[in-house]
Motif scaffolding. Structure first.
Motif, PDB file in Angstrom:
ATOM      1  N   ALA A  97       0.829  -1.216   0.000  1.00  0.00           N
ATOM      2  CA  ALA A  97       0.000   0.000   0.000  1.00  0.00           C
ATOM      3  C   ALA A  97       0.861   1.264   0.000  1.00  0.00           C
ATOM      4  CB  ALA A  97      -0.938  -0.008   1.204  1.00  0.00           C
ATOM      5  N   LYS A  98       2.035   1.189   0.580  1.00  0.00           N
ATOM      6  CA  LYS A  98       2.943   2.342   0.611  1.00  0.00           C
ATOM      7  C   LYS A  98       3.417   2.730  -0.790  1.00  0.00           C
ATOM      8  CE  LYS A  98       4.640   1.174   5.213  1.00  0.00           C
ATOM      9  NZ  LYS A  98       5.770   0.619   5.962  1.00  0.00           N
ATOM     10  N   LEU A  99       3.330   1.793  -1.725  1.00  0.00           N
ATOM     11  CA  LEU A  99       3.774   2.044  -3.102  1.00  0.00           C
ATOM     12  C   LEU A  99       2.642   2.564  -3.994  1.00  0.00           C
ATOM     13  CD1 LEU A  99       5.871  -1.206  -3.712  1.00  0.00           C
ATOM     14  CD2 LEU A  99       6.725   1.053  -3.064  1.00  0.00           C
ATOM     15  N   GLN A 100       1.416   2.527  -3.488  1.00  0.00           N
ATOM     16  CA  GLN A 100       0.274   2.914  -4.314  1.00  0.00           C
ATOM     17  C   GLN A 100       0.276   4.407  -4.618  1.00  0.00           C
ATOM     18  OE1 GLN A 100      -2.923   0.901  -1.997  1.00  0.00           O
ATOM     19  NE2 GLN A 100      -3.371  -0.129  -3.918  1.00  0.00           N
ATOM     20  N   SER A 101      -0.215   4.719  -5.813  1.00  0.00           N
ATOM     21  CA  SER A 101      -0.330   6.109  -6.253  1.00  0.00           C
ATOM     22  C   SER A 101      -1.664   6.265  -6.981  1.00  0.00           C
ATOM     23  CB  SER A 101       0.821   6.463  -7.196  1.00  0.00           C
ATOM     24  OG  SER A 101       0.629   5.825  -8.456  1.00  0.00           O
ATOM     25  N   ASP A 102      -1.900   7.453  -7.476  1.00  0.00           N
ATOM     26  CA  ASP A 102      -3.122   7.707  -8.247  1.00  0.00           C
ATOM     27  C   ASP A 102      -3.159   6.891  -9.538  1.00  0.00           C
ATOM     28  OD1 ASP A 102      -3.884   9.528  -6.328  1.00  0.00           O
ATOM     29  OD2 ASP A 102      -3.223  11.277  -7.467  1.00  0.00           O
ATOM     30  N   PHE A 103      -2.006   6.406  -9.967  1.00  0.00           N
ATOM     31  CA  PHE A 103      -1.913   5.660 -11.221  1.00  0.00           C
ATOM     32  C   PHE A 103      -2.036   4.153 -11.023  1.00  0.00           C
ATOM     33  CE2 PHE A 103       0.570   9.582 -11.691  1.00  0.00           C
ATOM     34  CZ  PHE A 103      -0.170  10.187 -12.693  1.00  0.00           C
ATOM     35  N   SER A 104      -2.124   3.716  -9.766  1.00  0.00           N
ATOM     36  CA  SER A 104      -2.226   2.287  -9.476  1.00  0.00           C
ATOM     37  C   SER A 104      -3.567   1.753  -9.948  1.00  0.00           C
ATOM     38  CB  SER A 104      -2.088   2.041  -7.971  1.00  0.00           C
ATOM     39  OG  SER A 104      -0.843   2.497  -7.505  1.00  0.00           O
ATOM     40  N   LYS A 105      -3.515   0.624 -10.639  1.00  0.00           N
ATOM     41  CA  LYS A 105      -4.758  -0.004 -11.093  1.00  0.00           C
ATOM     42  C   LYS A 105      -4.990  -1.349 -10.422  1.00  0.00           C
ATOM     43  CE  LYS A 105      -3.437  -2.873 -15.012  1.00  0.00           C
ATOM     44  NZ  LYS A 105      -3.821  -3.312 -16.325  1.00  0.00           N
ATOM     45  N   ALA A 106      -3.970  -1.882  -9.785  1.00  0.00           N
ATOM     46  CA  ALA A 106      -4.048  -3.227  -9.218  1.00  0.00           C
ATOM     47  C   ALA A 106      -4.995  -3.306  -8.037  1.00  0.00           C
ATOM     48  CB  ALA A 106      -2.656  -3.689  -8.785  1.00  0.00           C
ATOM     49  N   SER A 107      -5.686  -4.417  -7.970  1.00  0.00           N
ATOM     50  CA  SER A 107      -6.449  -4.770  -6.784  1.00  0.00           C
ATOM     51  C   SER A 107      -5.448  -5.459  -5.851  1.00  0.00           C
ATOM     52  CB  SER A 107      -7.575  -5.729  -7.179  1.00  0.00           C
ATOM     53  OG  SER A 107      -8.191  -6.251  -6.033  1.00  0.00           O
ATOM     54  N   VAL A 108      -5.263  -4.939  -4.651  1.00  0.00           N
ATOM     55  CA  VAL A 108      -4.308  -5.511  -3.693  1.00  0.00           C
ATOM     56  C   VAL A 108      -5.093  -6.246  -2.617  1.00  0.00           C
ATOM     57  CG1 VAL A 108      -2.410  -5.051  -2.096  1.00  0.00           C
ATOM     58  CG2 VAL A 108      -2.674  -3.635  -4.159  1.00  0.00           C
ATOM     59  N   GLU A 109      -4.887  -7.547  -2.537  1.00  0.00           N
ATOM     60  CA  GLU A 109      -5.620  -8.401  -1.600  1.00  0.00           C
ATOM     61  C   GLU A 109      -4.670  -9.377  -0.913  1.00  0.00           C
ATOM     62  OE1 GLU A 109      -8.769  -7.771  -1.165  1.00  0.00           O
ATOM     63  OE2 GLU A 109      -9.041  -6.498  -2.924  1.00  0.00           O
ATOM     64  N   VAL A 110      -5.122  -9.936   0.195  1.00  0.00           N
ATOM     65  CA  VAL A 110      -4.411 -11.022   0.858  1.00  0.00           C
ATOM     66  C   VAL A 110      -4.981 -12.326   0.292  1.00  0.00           C
ATOM     67  CG1 VAL A 110      -3.974 -12.160   3.079  1.00  0.00           C
ATOM     68  CG2 VAL A 110      -3.956  -9.662   2.937  1.00  0.00           C
ATOM     69  N   LEU A 111      -4.122 -13.257  -0.087  1.00  0.00           N
ATOM     70  CA  LEU A 111      -4.560 -14.483  -0.768  1.00  0.00           C
ATOM     71  C   LEU A 111      -5.654 -15.223  -0.016  1.00  0.00           C
ATOM     72  CD1 LEU A 111      -4.246 -16.538  -3.093  1.00  0.00           C
ATOM     73  CD2 LEU A 111      -2.489 -17.664  -1.711  1.00  0.00           C
ATOM     74  N   LEU A 112      -5.487 -15.392   1.278  1.00  0.00           N
ATOM     75  CA  LEU A 112      -6.444 -16.215   2.013  1.00  0.00           C
ATOM     76  C   LEU A 112      -7.782 -15.506   2.254  1.00  0.00           C
ATOM     77  CD1 LEU A 112      -4.155 -18.227   4.455  1.00  0.00           C
ATOM     78  CD2 LEU A 112      -5.046 -18.883   2.203  1.00  0.00           C
ATOM     79  N   ASP A 113      -7.897 -14.233   1.856  1.00  0.00           N
ATOM     80  CA  ASP A 113      -9.202 -13.581   1.873  1.00  0.00           C
ATOM     81  C   ASP A 113     -10.151 -14.270   0.886  1.00  0.00           C
ATOM     82  OD1 ASP A 113      -8.546 -11.746   3.820  1.00  0.00           O
ATOM     83  OD2 ASP A 113      -8.163 -10.104   2.422  1.00  0.00           O
ATOM     84  N   TYR A 114      -9.604 -14.982  -0.078  1.00  0.00           N
ATOM     85  CA  TYR A 114     -10.413 -15.707  -1.055  1.00  0.00           C
ATOM     86  C   TYR A 114     -10.912 -17.048  -0.513  1.00  0.00           C
ATOM     87  CZ  TYR A 114      -8.978 -12.272  -4.508  1.00  0.00           C
ATOM     88  OH  TYR A 114      -8.773 -11.094  -5.198  1.00  0.00           O
ATOM     89  N   VAL A 115     -10.453 -17.428   0.684  1.00  0.00           N
ATOM     90  CA  VAL A 115     -10.848 -18.705   1.293  1.00  0.00           C
ATOM     91  C   VAL A 115     -11.605 -18.403   2.583  1.00  0.00           C
ATOM     92  CG1 VAL A 115     -10.063 -20.998   1.999  1.00  0.00           C
ATOM     93  CG2 VAL A 115      -8.707 -19.684   0.352  1.00  0.00           C
ATOM     94  N   ASP A 120      -7.446 -17.441  10.120  1.00  0.00           N
ATOM     95  CA  ASP A 120      -6.214 -16.647  10.080  1.00  0.00           C
ATOM     96  C   ASP A 120      -5.835 -16.449   8.616  1.00  0.00           C
ATOM     97  OD1 ASP A 120      -3.756 -15.404  10.298  1.00  0.00           O
ATOM     98  OD2 ASP A 120      -2.851 -16.942  11.554  1.00  0.00           O
ATOM     99  N   LYS A 121      -5.940 -15.231   8.143  1.00  0.00           N
ATOM    100  CA  LYS A 121      -5.727 -14.930   6.726  1.00  0.00           C
ATOM    101  C   LYS A 121      -4.259 -14.777   6.358  1.00  0.00           C
ATOM    102  CE  LYS A 121     -10.109 -14.968   5.976  1.00  0.00           C
ATOM    103  NZ  LYS A 121     -10.733 -16.049   5.235  1.00  0.00           N
ATOM    104  N   ASN A 122      -3.348 -14.858   7.315  1.00  0.00           N
ATOM    105  CA  ASN A 122      -1.914 -14.709   7.049  1.00  0.00           C
ATOM    106  C   ASN A 122      -1.269 -16.059   6.776  1.00  0.00           C
ATOM    107  OD1 ASN A 122      -1.818 -11.847   7.533  1.00  0.00           O
ATOM    108  ND2 ASN A 122      -2.037 -12.314   9.704  1.00  0.00           N
ATOM    109  N   VAL A 123      -0.642 -16.183   5.616  1.00  0.00           N
ATOM    110  CA  VAL A 123       0.119 -17.393   5.313  1.00  0.00           C
ATOM    111  C   VAL A 123       1.427 -17.296   6.099  1.00  0.00           C
ATOM    112  CG1 VAL A 123       1.292 -18.730   3.525  1.00  0.00           C
ATOM    113  CG2 VAL A 123      -0.868 -17.568   2.985  1.00  0.00           C
ATOM    114  N   PRO A 124       1.699 -18.247   7.005  1.00  0.00           N
ATOM    115  CA  PRO A 124       2.928 -18.161   7.803  1.00  0.00           C
ATOM    116  C   PRO A 124       4.173 -18.270   6.917  1.00  0.00           C
ATOM    117  CG  PRO A 124       1.803 -20.252   8.193  1.00  0.00           C
ATOM    118  CD  PRO A 124       0.916 -19.436   7.303  1.00  0.00           C
ATOM    119  N   ASP A 125       5.237 -17.615   7.330  1.00  0.00           N
ATOM    120  CA  ASP A 125       6.473 -17.601   6.551  1.00  0.00           C
ATOM    121  C   ASP A 125       7.327 -18.817   6.919  1.00  0.00           C
ATOM    122  OD1 ASP A 125       8.815 -17.075   5.192  1.00  0.00           O
ATOM    123  OD2 ASP A 125       8.837 -14.946   5.734  1.00  0.00           O
ATOM    124  N   PRO A 126       7.472 -19.782   6.000  1.00  0.00           N
ATOM    125  CA  PRO A 126       8.238 -20.990   6.314  1.00  0.00           C
ATOM    126  C   PRO A 126       9.736 -20.735   6.446  1.00  0.00           C
ATOM    127  CG  PRO A 126       7.673 -21.001   4.010  1.00  0.00           C
ATOM    128  CD  PRO A 126       6.969 -19.806   4.627  1.00  0.00           C
TER     129      PRO A 126
END
Length: 157
Positions: A97-115, A120-126
């Motif tokens: 989100a810190k990189l977003q600007s007025d020109f950003s078109k991407a939808s930024v989501e957390v993967l597990l929000d789709y499940v 716990d929506k955070n995929v643990p870091d192996p």
């Protein structure tokens, strides 16, 4: 062409695993000409490195190709070029989100929000937990749901 970018911290464990798994699912669906997949990290520690050995091992065990995947850092232009930027956890999403600007078109989501059934929506870091199987299992569910979503949203068959 629908463009999907998976993002984690260093781009050697979770996001390259998701990239390889999603690319494999796209190929199985015959959608290689419709969906482009990449991955990146929010940090710069591993730029140019191949996936972590734990990621490589689990992908090999499951016959999923990952040749050519090298770590890179996400850039502001990625938010203009990709349709979906899929974070592995809420911290990754905040950093993106810190990189977003007025020109950003991407939808930024957390993967597990789709499940929906996963609490716990955070995929643990192996890289820290060592549990690559748990991550693989979570990513498999997330990638399947994300692909269903993209197919529906973009009317792909």
């Amino acid at each position: 062409m629908v463009k999907v970018l998976f993002v984690c911290l260093g781009n050697i464990c979770r996001s390259p695993m998701a990239e390889a798994m999603f690319r494999d699912a796209v190929k199985r669906e015959g959608l290689e000409g419709e969906i482009m997949v990449d991955s990146a990290g929010t940090g710069d520690w591993h730029i140019g490195q191949p996936p972590h050995q734990g990621t490589a091992n689990i992908l090999k065990t499951n016959s999923i190709e990952f040749e050519g995947i090298k770590a890179r850092q996400i850039q502001p232009k990625d938010l203009q070029e990709f349709d979906y930027i899929i974070a592995m956890d809420s911290d990754n999403k905040k950093n993106i989100a810190k990189l977003q600007s007025d020109f950003s078109k991407a939808s930024v989501e957390v993967l597990l929000d789709y499940v929906p059934h996963i609490k716990d929506k955070n995929v643990p870091d192996p890289y820290y937990t060592g549990n690559f199987q748990e991550v693989f299992d979570l990513l498999k569910q997330g990638c399947e749901k994300l692909l269903q979503h993209i197919k529906h949203e973009h009317v792909l068959e």
